[in-house]
Design an enzyme around this catalytic site. Structure first.
Site, PDB file in Angstrom:
ATOM      1  N   GLY A   1       0.917  -1.269   0.041  1.00 36.20           N
ATOM      2  CA  GLY A   1      -0.020   0.198   0.126  1.00 36.20           C
ATOM      3  C   GLY A   1       0.777   1.387   0.020  1.00 36.20           C
ATOM      4  N   SER A   2       2.194   1.239  -0.517  1.00 33.74           N
ATOM      5  CA  SER A   2       2.738   2.496  -0.348  1.00 33.74           C
ATOM      6  C   SER A   2       2.176   3.368  -1.517  1.00 33.74           C
ATOM      7  CB  SER A   2       4.427   2.406  -0.942  1.00 33.74           C
ATOM      8  OG  SER A   2       4.627   2.124  -2.240  1.00 33.74           O
ATOM      9  N   ASN A   3       1.627   2.903  -2.479  1.00 37.64           N
ATOM     10  CA  ASN A   3       0.921   4.020  -3.558  1.00 37.64           C
ATOM     11  C   ASN A   3      -0.290   4.495  -2.710  1.00 37.64           C
ATOM     12  OD1 ASN A   3       2.025   4.352  -6.468  1.00 37.64           O
ATOM     13  ND2 ASN A   3       2.361   2.093  -6.028  1.00 37.64           N
TER      14      ASN A   3
ATOM     15  N   LEU B   1      -8.865  -9.415 -10.960  1.00 33.67           N
ATOM     16  CA  LEU B   1      -9.535  -9.047 -12.106  1.00 33.67           C
ATOM     17  C   LEU B   1     -10.867  -8.514 -11.526  1.00 33.67           C
ATOM     18  CD1 LEU B   1      -9.025  -9.243 -15.219  1.00 33.67           C
ATOM     19  CD2 LEU B   1     -10.577 -11.237 -15.076  1.00 33.67           C
ATOM     20  N   VAL B   2     -11.274  -7.341 -12.086  1.00 35.77           N
ATOM     21  CA  VAL B   2     -12.419  -6.794 -11.750  1.00 35.77           C
ATOM     22  C   VAL B   2     -13.507  -7.447 -12.470  1.00 35.77           C
ATOM     23  CG1 VAL B   2     -13.624  -4.481 -11.677  1.00 35.77           C
ATOM     24  CG2 VAL B   2     -11.039  -4.333 -11.209  1.00 35.77           C
TER      25      VAL B   2
ATOM     26  N   ASN C   1      -6.265   1.921 -13.033  1.00 34.81           N
ATOM     27  CA  ASN C   1      -5.143   1.112 -12.392  1.00 34.81           C
ATOM     28  C   ASN C   1      -3.951   1.455 -12.886  1.00 34.81           C
ATOM     29  OD1 ASN C   1      -4.166  -1.412 -11.401  1.00 34.81           O
ATOM     30  ND2 ASN C   1      -3.528  -1.845 -13.502  1.00 34.81           N
TER      31      ASN C   1
ATOM     32  N   HIS D   1       0.038   0.209 -13.653  1.00 34.56           N
ATOM     33  CA  HIS D   1       0.669  -1.119 -13.885  1.00 34.56           C
ATOM     34  C   HIS D   1       2.256  -0.550 -14.014  1.00 34.56           C
ATOM     35  CE1 HIS D   1       1.352  -5.041 -15.441  1.00 34.56           C
ATOM     36  NE2 HIS D   1       2.037  -4.581 -16.130  1.00 34.56           N
TER      37      HIS D   1
HETATM   38  C1  GAR Z   1       2.887  -1.358  -7.433  1.00 35.22           C
HETATM   39  O1  GAR Z   1       4.115  -1.361  -8.288  1.00 35.22           O
HETATM   40  C2  GAR Z   1       1.943  -1.432  -8.780  1.00 35.22           C
HETATM   41  O2  GAR Z   1       2.234  -0.837  -9.811  1.00 35.22           O
HETATM   42  C3  GAR Z   1       1.768  -2.890  -8.893  1.00 35.22           C
HETATM   43  O3  GAR Z   1       1.925  -3.454  -7.473  1.00 35.22           O
HETATM   44  C4  GAR Z   1       2.773  -2.349  -6.857  1.00 35.22           C
HETATM   45  C5  GAR Z   1       2.294  -2.370  -5.532  1.00 35.22           C
HETATM   46  O4  GAR Z   1       2.763  -1.692  -4.675  1.00 35.22           O
HETATM   47  N1  GAR Z   1       0.458  -3.370  -9.437  1.00 35.22           N
HETATM   48  C6  GAR Z   1       0.421  -4.419 -10.227  1.00 35.22           C
HETATM   49  O5  GAR Z   1       1.539  -5.076 -10.546  1.00 35.22           O
HETATM   50  C7  GAR Z   1      -0.809  -4.543 -10.865  1.00 35.22           C
HETATM   51  N2  GAR Z   1      -0.704  -5.475 -11.953  1.00 35.22           N
HETATM   52  P1  GAR Z   1       2.044  -0.764  -3.232  1.00 35.22           P
HETATM   53  O6  GAR Z   1       1.434  -1.864  -2.578  1.00 35.22           O
HETATM   54  O7  GAR Z   1       3.538  -0.523  -2.508  1.00 35.22           O
HETATM   55  O8  GAR Z   1       1.561   0.448  -3.754  1.00 35.22           O
END
Ligand code: GAR
Length: 197
Positions: free
Chosen positions: A12-14, A87-88, A102, A104
């Site tokens: 969940g850093s994003n 998948l949604v 999303n 990616h």
């Molecule tokens: C992120 O790098 C995001 O782009 C990726 O998961 C990571 C989550 O990081 N998403 C995917 O790969 C989706 N296909 P976070 O939990 O630290 O935000």
């Protein structure tokens, strides 16, 4: 007030960056974090920032309209997938048409689709020998990683990079750009227009 729900399955850093970015915003707020994973790091991050968290399971998500009903009852305007790995389902896509995006961790359309998430993406990029990778923000449809591309940013892949090092570069790009891209999309008007419409 435009109300965002952030979906995340892991660290969940994003999600945290997005919550912080809009904390003082006059017109946009992260109202909820939703997760399918009771052990996800995002739960602690959301709590620390006073954002409520809603947990759901696979059955509720795929076989009922519980999540859609929840989002509607909370008057959510935009769903942001930030490290959400399922998948949604069609019921959510239909109910929130043009309102689900999303991020990616690669430059789509390469290195996307089923199985391409997190470190699997970075490993595939490194194995391919590509000198650049990056991030893609895209509209979400019923297939993995195939909706309209809304934003991309790139970084160099050095020959010495391993998957962890590339992940750091990608996360840095995500943290820098994703909140701003969300803000710009909202300012441009929701729902996001569909190029095939
Ligand atoms: C992120 O790098 C995001 O782009 C990726 O998961 C990571 C989550 O990081 N998403 C995917 O790969 C989706 N296909 P976070 O939990 O630290 O935000």
């Amino acid at each position: 007030m435009t109300r965002i729900a952030v979906f995340a399955s892991g660290s969940g850093s994003n999600a945290e960056k997005i919550i912080r970015y809009f904390q003082q915003h006059p017109a946009i707020r992260v109202s909820w974090v939703l997760t399918n994973n009771p052990n996800a790091g995002v739960i602690g991050r959301a709590k620390a920032l006073h954002v409520p968290c809603h947990l759901f399971d696979r059955r509720q998500f795929r076989e009922t309209t519980a999540v859609v009903e929840f989002l509607k009852s909370e008057k959510i305007d935009l769903v942001v997938l930030a490290g959400f790995l399922w998948l949604v389902p069609a019921n959510l896509i239909d109910a929130f048409h043009g309102r689900i995006i999303n991020i990616h961790p690669a430059l789509l359309p390469q290195f996307g689709g089923k199985g391409f998430y997190g470190e699997h993406v970075h490993r595939a990029v490194i194995e391919s020998g590509q000198p650049i990778s990056g991030i893609t923000v895209h509209a979400v449809n019923e297939q993995f990683d195939s909706g309209d591309i809304l934003f991309q940013a790139a970084c160099h892949v050095d020959r010495s990079d391993n998957a962890d090092q590339l992940a750091l570069k990608i996360h840095a790009l995500e943290h820098r750009y994703f909140p701003v891209v969300i803000e710009k999309l909202i300012e441009s008007g929701l729902p996001i227009p569909d190029s095939r419409a």
